[in-house]
Design an enzyme around this catalytic site. Structure first.
Site, mmCIF file in Angstrom:
data_model
loop_
_atom_site.group_PDB
_atom_site.id
_atom_site.type_symbol
_atom_site.label_atom_id
_atom_site.label_comp_id
_atom_site.label_asym_id
_atom_site.label_seq_id
_atom_site.Cartn_x
_atom_site.Cartn_y
_atom_site.Cartn_z
ATOM 1 N N ALA A 53 -19.468 -25.527 15.812
ATOM 2 C CA ALA A 53 -20.569 -26.032 14.981
ATOM 3 C C ALA A 53 -20.315 -26.025 13.478
ATOM 4 O O ALA A 53 -20.968 -26.769 12.744
ATOM 5 C CB ALA A 53 -21.825 -25.213 15.283
ATOM 6 N N PRO A 55 -18.862 -26.486 9.656
ATOM 7 C CA PRO A 55 -19.842 -25.874 8.759
ATOM 8 C C PRO A 55 -21.297 -26.262 9.044
ATOM 9 O O PRO A 55 -22.199 -25.699 8.438
ATOM 10 C CB PRO A 55 -19.422 -26.371 7.374
ATOM 11 C CG PRO A 55 -18.746 -27.678 7.645
ATOM 12 C CD PRO A 55 -18.072 -27.523 8.974
ATOM 13 N N LYS A 58 -23.465 -31.506 11.866
ATOM 14 C CA LYS A 58 -24.048 -32.052 13.105
ATOM 15 C C LYS A 58 -25.135 -31.121 13.639
ATOM 16 O O LYS A 58 -26.082 -31.579 14.284
ATOM 17 C CB LYS A 58 -22.957 -32.307 14.148
ATOM 18 C CG LYS A 58 -21.977 -33.373 13.695
ATOM 19 C CD LYS A 58 -21.022 -33.801 14.764
ATOM 20 C CE LYS A 58 -19.946 -34.701 14.196
ATOM 21 N NZ LYS A 58 -18.993 -33.978 13.301
ATOM 22 N N ASP A 75 -19.130 -21.018 16.548
ATOM 23 C CA ASP A 75 -17.816 -21.397 15.998
ATOM 24 C C ASP A 75 -16.930 -20.159 16.056
ATOM 25 O O ASP A 75 -17.379 -19.058 15.744
ATOM 26 C CB ASP A 75 -17.940 -21.891 14.557
ATOM 27 C CG ASP A 75 -16.737 -22.720 14.138
ATOM 28 O OD1 ASP A 75 -16.833 -23.963 14.116
ATOM 29 O OD2 ASP A 75 -15.661 -22.120 13.867
ATOM 30 N N ARG A 80 -16.314 -19.344 8.901
ATOM 31 C CA ARG A 80 -17.025 -20.634 9.003
ATOM 32 C C ARG A 80 -18.436 -20.461 9.567
ATOM 33 O O ARG A 80 -19.345 -21.203 9.193
ATOM 34 C CB ARG A 80 -16.185 -21.630 9.821
ATOM 35 C CG ARG A 80 -15.007 -22.165 8.978
ATOM 36 C CD ARG A 80 -14.061 -23.022 9.770
ATOM 37 N NE ARG A 80 -14.580 -24.308 10.159
ATOM 38 C CZ ARG A 80 -14.472 -25.429 9.456
ATOM 39 N NH1 ARG A 80 -13.883 -25.400 8.281
ATOM 40 N NH2 ARG A 80 -14.955 -26.566 9.909
ATOM 41 N N ASP A 108 -15.158 -17.413 21.215
ATOM 42 C CA ASP A 108 -14.161 -18.422 21.564
ATOM 43 C C ASP A 108 -14.836 -19.398 22.535
ATOM 44 O O ASP A 108 -15.159 -19.023 23.671
ATOM 45 C CB ASP A 108 -12.945 -17.751 22.206
ATOM 46 C CG ASP A 108 -11.843 -18.761 22.489
ATOM 47 O OD1 ASP A 108 -12.130 -19.983 22.531
ATOM 48 O OD2 ASP A 108 -10.685 -18.346 22.662
ATOM 49 N N GLY A 109 -15.049 -20.621 22.075
ATOM 50 C CA GLY A 109 -15.769 -21.612 22.876
ATOM 51 C C GLY A 109 -15.128 -21.875 24.228
ATOM 52 O O GLY A 109 -15.794 -22.299 25.172
ATOM 53 N N ASP A 126 -17.624 -30.793 19.371
ATOM 54 C CA ASP A 126 -17.029 -31.478 18.212
ATOM 55 C C ASP A 126 -15.779 -30.680 17.823
ATOM 56 O O ASP A 126 -15.841 -29.811 16.965
ATOM 57 C CB ASP A 126 -18.068 -31.495 17.075
ATOM 58 C CG ASP A 126 -17.604 -32.313 15.881
ATOM 59 O OD1 ASP A 126 -17.016 -33.389 16.083
ATOM 60 O OD2 ASP A 126 -17.830 -31.855 14.737
ATOM 61 N N CYS A 181 -12.648 -36.462 14.756
ATOM 62 C CA CYS A 181 -12.521 -37.432 13.661
ATOM 63 C C CYS A 181 -11.057 -37.849 13.562
ATOM 64 O O CYS A 181 -10.474 -37.886 12.480
ATOM 65 C CB CYS A 181 -13.088 -36.889 12.354
ATOM 66 S SG CYS A 181 -12.627 -35.220 11.980
HETATM 67 C C1 LIG Z 1 -14.431 -30.495 13.538
HETATM 68 S S1 LIG Z 1 -14.882 -28.864 13.148
HETATM 69 C C2 LIG Z 1 -16.585 -28.836 13.547
HETATM 70 C C3 LIG Z 1 -17.451 -29.559 12.537
HETATM 71 C C4 LIG Z 1 -18.925 -29.339 12.789
HETATM 72 N N1 LIG Z 1 -19.306 -29.754 14.120
HETATM 73 C C5 LIG Z 1 -19.775 -30.079 11.774
HETATM 74 O O1 LIG Z 1 -20.337 -31.142 12.084
HETATM 75 O O2 LIG Z 1 -19.888 -29.569 10.654
HETATM 76 C C6 LIG Z 1 -14.179 -27.955 14.469
HETATM 77 C C7 LIG Z 1 -14.551 -26.478 14.461
HETATM 78 O O3 LIG Z 1 -14.024 -25.872 15.658
HETATM 79 C C8 LIG Z 1 -13.827 -24.522 15.389
HETATM 80 N N2 LIG Z 1 -12.992 -23.957 16.479
HETATM 81 C C9 LIG Z 1 -11.647 -23.952 16.607
HETATM 82 N N3 LIG Z 1 -11.285 -23.353 17.747
HETATM 83 C C10 LIG Z 1 -12.426 -22.969 18.371
HETATM 84 C C11 LIG Z 1 -12.715 -22.280 19.582
HETATM 85 N N4 LIG Z 1 -11.732 -21.867 20.403
HETATM 86 N N5 LIG Z 1 -14.002 -22.032 19.894
HETATM 87 C C12 LIG Z 1 -15.006 -22.442 19.076
HETATM 88 N N6 LIG Z 1 -14.794 -23.084 17.907
HETATM 89 C C13 LIG Z 1 -13.521 -23.348 17.560
HETATM 90 C C14 LIG Z 1 -13.192 -24.513 14.017
HETATM 91 O O4 LIG Z 1 -13.349 -23.256 13.387
HETATM 92 C C15 LIG Z 1 -13.976 -25.638 13.315
HETATM 93 O O5 LIG Z 1 -15.015 -25.118 12.537
#
Ligand SMILES: C[S@@+](CC[C@H](N)C(=O)[O-])C[C@H]1O[C@@H](n2cnc3c(N)ncnc32)[C@H](O)[C@@H]1O
Length: 255
Positions: A53, A55, A58, A75, A80, A108-109, A126, A181
């Site tokens: 999610a 920063p 969305k 996240d 972050r 961890d998602g 995302d 993106c």
């Molecule tokens: C594209 S960004 C998200 C942008 C956000 N949805 C927005 O609209 O502002 C991807 C995010 O995934 C997070 N991320 C990376 N690995 C992850 C994991 N294993 N579990 C959860 N989040 C993770 C990163 O820290 C990053 O903030």
């Protein structure tokens, strides 16, 4: 509400200010970032998970639908999620945050499916990606740096795992939106196909990709959609509509 600044103001520093509701008056983001949220089609009373999610652009859009009965915003990165908390406090009035029972976590998602399986009506995944527009313009934190080659190569696998976790967290009959993106097939269509196969083979769960043609038609005057995207939709920047890139694919978990 979504507003685009007039062309004459583009390039000037657009600083949001605290408005009459005690929260900042606007959040600056690429207009194409709204499309995955809109296409997810939240319904009043939905329980919603925003798996990656921060920063929080969305997340704000999800809350703006006014449909969230519960919103879990997660996240992996604690720094972050700190930013995400700040964004929520700066942009969302307290009563809305309470009404939508916003819960921020730093898990961890990839493990979400094991923790809260079959739970959510709508899930947004995302994922971290090569952020192609950023990578083209900025040296700092650029994932195409030689030193980040391994991390870059592992991205599609991480994306498949995150999408699979998002699908497992969804109730049967619920919907998942996968978005990046990036322009890369490897991070877009292949990830969707990989996660669907993984769910079928390992969990016997059936997932259907939704046809977003009617949705695309609604926005064709504003965004430039890549004409031959086989699975999902891809907005690509062009001179007349400089938004994106933004790939999004909506899925329904059938079983
Ligand atoms: C594209 S960004 C998200 C942008 C956000 N949805 C927005 O609209 O502002 C991807 C995010 O995934 C997070 N991320 C990376 N690995 C992850 C994991 N294993 N579990 C959860 N989040 C993770 C990163 O820290 C990053 O903030």
């Amino acid at each position: 509400m979504c507003l685009a600044p007039p062309e004459s103001e583009l390039g000037r520093s657009l600083q949001p200010r605290r408005g009459s509701f005690g929260v900042m008056d606007y959040y600056l983001m690429d207009a194409a970032s709204l499309l995955p949220v809109l296409a997810l089609g939240l319904q009043p009373g939905d329980t919603v998970l925003d798996l990656c999610a921060a920063p929080g652009g969305k997340t704000l859009a999800l809350l703006q639908t006014g449909c969230c009965r519960n919103l879990a915003a997660n996240d992996l990165s604690t720094s972050r999620t700190g930013r995400l908390q700040n964004v929520l406090h700066s942009y969302v009035p307290e009563d809305i945050r309470n009404k939508s029972r916003v819960r921020v976590t730093s898990w961890d998602g990839r493990k979400w499916g094991e923790l809260e399986g079959d739970t959510y009506d709508r899930v947004l995944v995302d994922v971290p990606c090569t952020t192609d527009r950023h990578s083209l313009h900025e040296e700092e934190n650029n994932i195409f740096q030689r030193s980040r080659k391994k991390e870059r190569q592992k991205l599609p696998m991480l994306q498949v795992q995150l999408l699979a976790a998002g699908l497992l967290a969804t109730k049967p009959g619920g919907y998942v939106m996968y978005s990046t993106c990036s322009l890369s097939h490897l991070q877009n269509e292949y990830v969707v196909q990989g996660a669907i196969e993984l769910l079928a083979n390992q969990y016997n769960i059936e997932v259907r990709v939704e046809d977003l043609t009617p949705f695309r038609k609604l926005f064709m005057d504003t965004f430039f959609f890549f004409p031959s995207c086989q699975v999902g939709e891809l907005v690509i920047p062009n001179l007349m509509a400089n938004f994106g890139p933004m790939y999004f694919c909506k899925m329904c978990r059938l079983t």
